[in-house]
Design a protein around this motif. Structure first.
Motif, PDB file in Angstrom:
ATOM      1  N   TYR A 190       2.353   6.649  13.330  1.00 32.44           N
ATOM      2  CA  TYR A 190       3.359   7.242  12.430  1.00 32.44           C
ATOM      3  C   TYR A 190       4.678   6.472  12.517  1.00 32.44           C
ATOM      4  CZ  TYR A 190       6.190  10.876  10.196  1.00 32.44           C
ATOM      5  OH  TYR A 190       7.028  11.561   9.354  1.00 32.44           O
ATOM      6  N   LYS A 191       5.121   6.253  13.754  1.00 30.10           N
ATOM      7  CA  LYS A 191       6.402   5.576  13.986  1.00 30.10           C
ATOM      8  C   LYS A 191       6.379   4.153  13.399  1.00 30.10           C
ATOM      9  CE  LYS A 191       7.700   4.645  18.166  1.00 30.10           C
ATOM     10  NZ  LYS A 191       7.676   4.780  19.623  1.00 30.10           N
ATOM     11  N   THR A 192       5.259   3.456  13.611  1.00 31.70           N
ATOM     12  CA  THR A 192       5.148   2.069  13.146  1.00 31.70           C
ATOM     13  C   THR A 192       5.197   2.004  11.622  1.00 31.70           C
ATOM     14  OG1 THR A 192       3.815   1.515  15.077  1.00 31.70           O
ATOM     15  CG2 THR A 192       3.698   0.000  13.209  1.00 31.70           C
ATOM     16  N   ALA A 193       4.385   2.821  10.956  1.00 32.40           N
ATOM     17  CA  ALA A 193       4.350   2.787   9.483  1.00 32.40           C
ATOM     18  C   ALA A 193       5.723   3.138   8.917  1.00 32.40           C
ATOM     19  CB  ALA A 193       3.285   3.746   8.959  1.00 32.40           C
ATOM     20  N   LYS A 194       6.343   4.165   9.477  1.00 30.10           N
ATOM     21  CA  LYS A 194       7.645   4.604   8.959  1.00 30.10           C
ATOM     22  C   LYS A 194       8.736   3.564   9.212  1.00 30.10           C
ATOM     23  CE  LYS A 194       6.356   8.584   7.349  1.00 30.10           C
ATOM     24  NZ  LYS A 194       6.410   8.898   5.912  1.00 30.10           N
ATOM     25  N   SER A 195       8.565   2.769  10.280  1.00 25.91           N
ATOM     26  CA  SER A 195       9.573   1.750  10.562  1.00 25.91           C
ATOM     27  C   SER A 195       9.464   0.602   9.550  1.00 25.91           C
ATOM     28  CB  SER A 195       9.427   1.219  11.994  1.00 25.91           C
ATOM     29  OG  SER A 195       8.316   0.345  12.082  1.00 25.91           O
ATOM     30  N   VAL A 196       8.281   0.437   8.950  1.00 25.93           N
ATOM     31  CA  VAL A 196       8.127  -0.591   7.915  1.00 25.93           C
ATOM     32  C   VAL A 196       8.688  -0.071   6.595  1.00 25.93           C
ATOM     33  CG1 VAL A 196       6.505  -2.014   6.602  1.00 25.93           C
ATOM     34  CG2 VAL A 196       6.093  -1.574   9.041  1.00 25.93           C
ATOM     35  N   ARG A 197       8.238   1.107   6.183  1.00 24.04           N
ATOM     36  CA  ARG A 197       8.727   1.723   4.941  1.00 24.04           C
ATOM     37  C   ARG A 197       8.666   3.231   5.092  1.00 24.04           C
ATOM     38  NH1 ARG A 197       5.297   0.974   0.520  1.00 24.04           N
ATOM     39  NH2 ARG A 197       4.025  -0.519   1.664  1.00 24.04           N
ATOM     40  N   ALA A 198       9.798   3.882   4.914  1.00 18.86           N
ATOM     41  CA  ALA A 198       9.865   5.328   5.167  1.00 18.86           C
ATOM     42  C   ALA A 198       8.994   6.122   4.197  1.00 18.86           C
ATOM     43  CB  ALA A 198      11.311   5.805   5.078  1.00 18.86           C
ATOM     44  N   ASP A 199       8.696   5.551   3.014  1.00 15.56           N
ATOM     45  CA  ASP A 199       7.925   6.332   2.041  1.00 15.56           C
ATOM     46  C   ASP A 199       6.416   6.157   2.204  1.00 15.56           C
ATOM     47  OD1 ASP A 199       7.905   3.701   1.179  1.00 15.56           O
ATOM     48  OD2 ASP A 199       8.034   4.207  -0.956  1.00 15.56           O
ATOM     49  N   LEU A 200       5.985   5.339   3.143  1.00 16.06           N
ATOM     50  CA  LEU A 200       4.542   5.230   3.409  1.00 16.06           C
ATOM     51  C   LEU A 200       4.023   6.578   3.903  1.00 16.06           C
ATOM     52  CD1 LEU A 200       4.405   1.715   5.017  1.00 16.06           C
ATOM     53  CD2 LEU A 200       2.776   2.509   3.311  1.00 16.06           C
ATOM     54  N   GLN A 201       2.895   7.012   3.350  1.00 13.91           N
ATOM     55  CA  GLN A 201       2.320   8.297   3.745  1.00 13.91           C
ATOM     56  C   GLN A 201       1.334   8.082   4.890  1.00 13.91           C
ATOM     57  OE1 GLN A 201       3.360  11.435   2.083  1.00 13.91           O
ATOM     58  NE2 GLN A 201       4.904   9.810   1.963  1.00 13.91           N
ATOM     59  N   ILE A 227       0.849  -1.205   0.000  1.00 13.00           N
ATOM     60  CA  ILE A 227       0.000   0.000   0.000  1.00 13.00           C
ATOM     61  C   ILE A 227       0.882   1.251   0.000  1.00 13.00           C
ATOM     62  CG2 ILE A 227      -2.048  -1.024   1.061  1.00 13.00           C
ATOM     63  CD1 ILE A 227      -1.053  -0.024   3.771  1.00 13.00           C
ATOM     64  N   ASP A 228       0.276   2.383  -0.314  1.00  9.20           N
ATOM     65  CA  ASP A 228       1.020   3.646  -0.395  1.00  9.20           C
ATOM     66  C   ASP A 228       0.949   4.465   0.889  1.00  9.20           C
ATOM     67  OD1 ASP A 228       1.742   3.696  -3.392  1.00  9.20           O
ATOM     68  OD2 ASP A 228      -0.381   3.184  -3.373  1.00  9.20           O
ATOM     69  N   GLY A 229      -0.040   4.159   1.711  1.00  9.90           N
ATOM     70  CA  GLY A 229      -0.157   4.955   2.926  1.00  9.90           C
ATOM     71  C   GLY A 229      -1.273   4.463   3.822  1.00  9.90           C
ATOM     72  N   VAL A 230      -1.419   5.146   4.959  1.00  4.93           N
ATOM     73  CA  VAL A 230      -2.492   4.824   5.898  1.00  4.93           C
ATOM     74  C   VAL A 230      -3.167   6.115   6.362  1.00  4.93           C
ATOM     75  CG1 VAL A 230      -1.453   2.686   6.782  1.00  4.93           C
ATOM     76  CG2 VAL A 230      -0.914   4.836   7.883  1.00  4.93           C
ATOM     77  N   MET A 231      -4.426   5.989   6.685  1.00  2.00           N
ATOM     78  CA  MET A 231      -5.138   7.093   7.347  1.00  2.00           C
ATOM     79  C   MET A 231      -5.848   6.515   8.558  1.00  2.00           C
ATOM     80  SD  MET A 231      -7.757   9.971   5.892  1.00  2.00           S
ATOM     81  CE  MET A 231      -9.163   8.929   5.435  1.00  2.00           C
ATOM     82  N   TRP A 232      -5.710   7.222   9.660  1.00  2.00           N
ATOM     83  CA  TRP A 232      -6.327   6.785  10.910  1.00  2.00           C
ATOM     84  C   TRP A 232      -7.353   7.831  11.329  1.00  2.00           C
ATOM     85  CZ3 TRP A 232      -7.071   2.810  13.974  1.00  2.00           C
ATOM     86  CH2 TRP A 232      -7.438   3.008  15.307  1.00  2.00           C
TER      87      TRP A 232
END
Ligand SMILES: [Zn+2]
Length: 496
Positions: free
Chosen positions: A311-322, A207-212
């Motif tokens: 934010y920290k979790t998503a970025k730790s998987v892939r820095a380019d995830l929005q 995926i390209d990103g997440v929204m919470w």
């Protein structure tokens, strides 16, 4: 448990870093990236649930979204127990001109596959949505979206059913000691679950990103802005009490203050005027019990801690995830809630924010807010006076708002323009702003309904104000196709 003191230090560090940027000593993000971001074509997102792809077929839906709405990004409702974001249509509201022509019995949960290895540290390990059998919505949609160059975001939403296994273990506790139906942000099982869910979605799918999104507010806002009197302000669970004690907040005084406040709002709702008037009595309680505000901040810090974890979790998987956050519509009505949504601070843990600027349903919702506050701390004012004061607080003066006609008129596109501008001014280029645009969000049948020109006007207003994109809301399965086309028309006008 999350260490809130560490969060504060981090924030100070970031603020210091901000000062360095101002001094030209170091750049948190290169200026060239920001410049590139502003000249990129706008993100045209749409919120959409699994039910639409099941009903209409993936390629047919994607054709419609691209052709009518100029959509280039899907915000797929991947984890939700809320029929509003994951179901087909609210019962009793008209079914639109596409999709299955019947009401659904929505259950909800995770519409992708919950991979068990991610959920070993939480009691919430049974959240697969039963609505469409074994369907994995990302496996179903991602390959087809990719072929078209469309981006895909996971749209996860913080509402839990009261009947799922173990949910009682993460529920908030109110001022009377009762369990509430909301989740406690300081509860380790909840904290772990959110991190696990985000890690699962970001790791298991390209995926390209997440929204919470979390449409919750603190105990002060709940008690003063409530149609339930007295509202059971939360949270006073053992984790909140422990964190309060660590901060030097007297738990018993806080409880006493909140109970006094709840008793006062109940009295106000019953038209029993205190000797010195409603507002004076409210403020007297606030001065007498400063623990009320201390607890409100404690609660907000917990909610913001969830943002930070995500934010920290998503970025730790892939820095380019929005990574971004849906900001509840209440920020458009309540100056109290708005004050607690500090966009400048949110930029530390967000690539984008989606302020909800649903201008059509904003009409009845704003009128209802004024009505509730008029029964509470602002009972001294007549409804019209209260609306005018609130308009001034929120920068809505000169838009021709009239309390009596609000439910039927909605708010003008000018509201979308001003709120987009305010959001952009708050974040100052440190994150993107994608306003949420209202397309057929259900209202009472005799209240404001969406027209194609409403969508056209709101979408164009957001883009003209400088937004880097928009998110068509709240979901495709509610939208009439001619109204969706209003967004597409606005995008064409904007690009021309
Ligand atoms: Zn709690």
């Amino acid at each position: 448990m999350r260490n809130i003191d560490n969060q504060k230090m981090t924030r100070r560090e970031v603020m210091f870093r901000g000062a360095q940027v101002a001094a030209g000593a170091a750049l948190a993000r290169p200026v060239s990236m920001l410049a590139a971001a502003t000249s990129a074509p706008p993100l045209i997102g749409i919120q959409i649930g699994a039910v639409s792809f099941v009903d209409e077929g993936v390629n047919k839906v994607l054709d419609i979204l691209q052709e009518k709405g100029a959509v280039n990004t899907l915000f797929i409702s991947s984890f939700t127990y809320d029929a509003g974001t994951g179901g087909r249509q609210v019962k009793g509201r008209p079914l639109p001109d596409h999709g299955k022509q019947e009401y659904d019995n929505f259950h909800g949960g995770n519409f992708a596959t919950p991979h068990a290895r991610f959920y070993s540290d939480t009691v919430l390990n049974d959240t697969k949505a039963p609505d469409h059998g074994d369907l994995d919505i990302f496996e179903m949609v991602l390959p087809e979206a990719r072929k078209r160059g469309m981006k895909v975001y996971a749209w996860d939403y913080n509402i839990f059913r009261t009947d799922i296994p173990h949910v009682d273990e993460i529920e908030e506790v109110d001022i009377f000691g009762n369990k509430a139906s909301t989740c406690c942000a300081l509860n380790p099982d909840y904290q772990h679950f959110i991190v696990d869910l985000i890690r699962d979605h970001c790791t298991s799918y390209p995926i390209d990103g997440v929204m919470w999104g979390a449409e919750q507010q603190g105990p002060l806002d709940n008690v003063i802005n409530s149609n339930i009197n007295p509202h059971p302000g939360t949270c006073f669970c053992k984790f909140h009490r422990k964190e309060a004690a660590a901060r030097g907040i007297d738990v018993q005084r806080a409880l006493e203050g909140y109970r006094r406040l709840a008793a006062f709002t109940k009295q106000a709702g019953a038209n029993q005027r205190p000797v010195d008037g409603y507002f004076v009595e409210f403020w007297r309680i606030m001065v007498e019990f400063p623990e009320i505000l201390a607890w409100e901040k404690l609660w907000n810090d917990g909610k913001y801690g969830t943002f930070k974890d995500i934010y920290k979790t998503a970025k730790s998987v892939r820095a380019d995830l929005q990574v971004g956050f849906h900001i509840w519509h209440t920020a458009s009505f309540s100056p109290f809630f708005r004050a607690e949504q500090d966009f400048a601070m949110f930029t530390e843990n967000a690539d984008y924010l989606k302020p909800v600027l649903y201008n059509n349903c904003a009409g009845p919702r704003y009128a209802s807010y004024i009505d509730r506050m008029g029964d509470s701390i602002f009972h001294d004012l007549k409804p019209d006076q209260l609306e005018k004061m609130n308009d001034a607080f929120l920068n809505y003066e000169g838009m021709g708002l009239d309390l009596k006609s609000l439910p039927k008129s909605g708010l003008p596109a000018e509201y979308v323009f001003r709120e987009t501008k305010r959001s952009l001014d708050s974040v100052r280029g440190k994150c993107k702003i994608y306003p949420g645009i209202d397309i057929d969000i259900p209202t009472a049948l005799d209240d404001k309904q969406t027209s194609p020109d409403d969508v056209y006007g709101a979408t164009l207003a957001a883009l003209k104000a400088g937004a880097e994109g928009v998110i068509l809301s709240r979901k495709y399965s509610e939208m009439k196709l001619e109204n969706l086309a209003g967004a597409g028309r606005a995008v064409k006008t904007y690009k021309a």
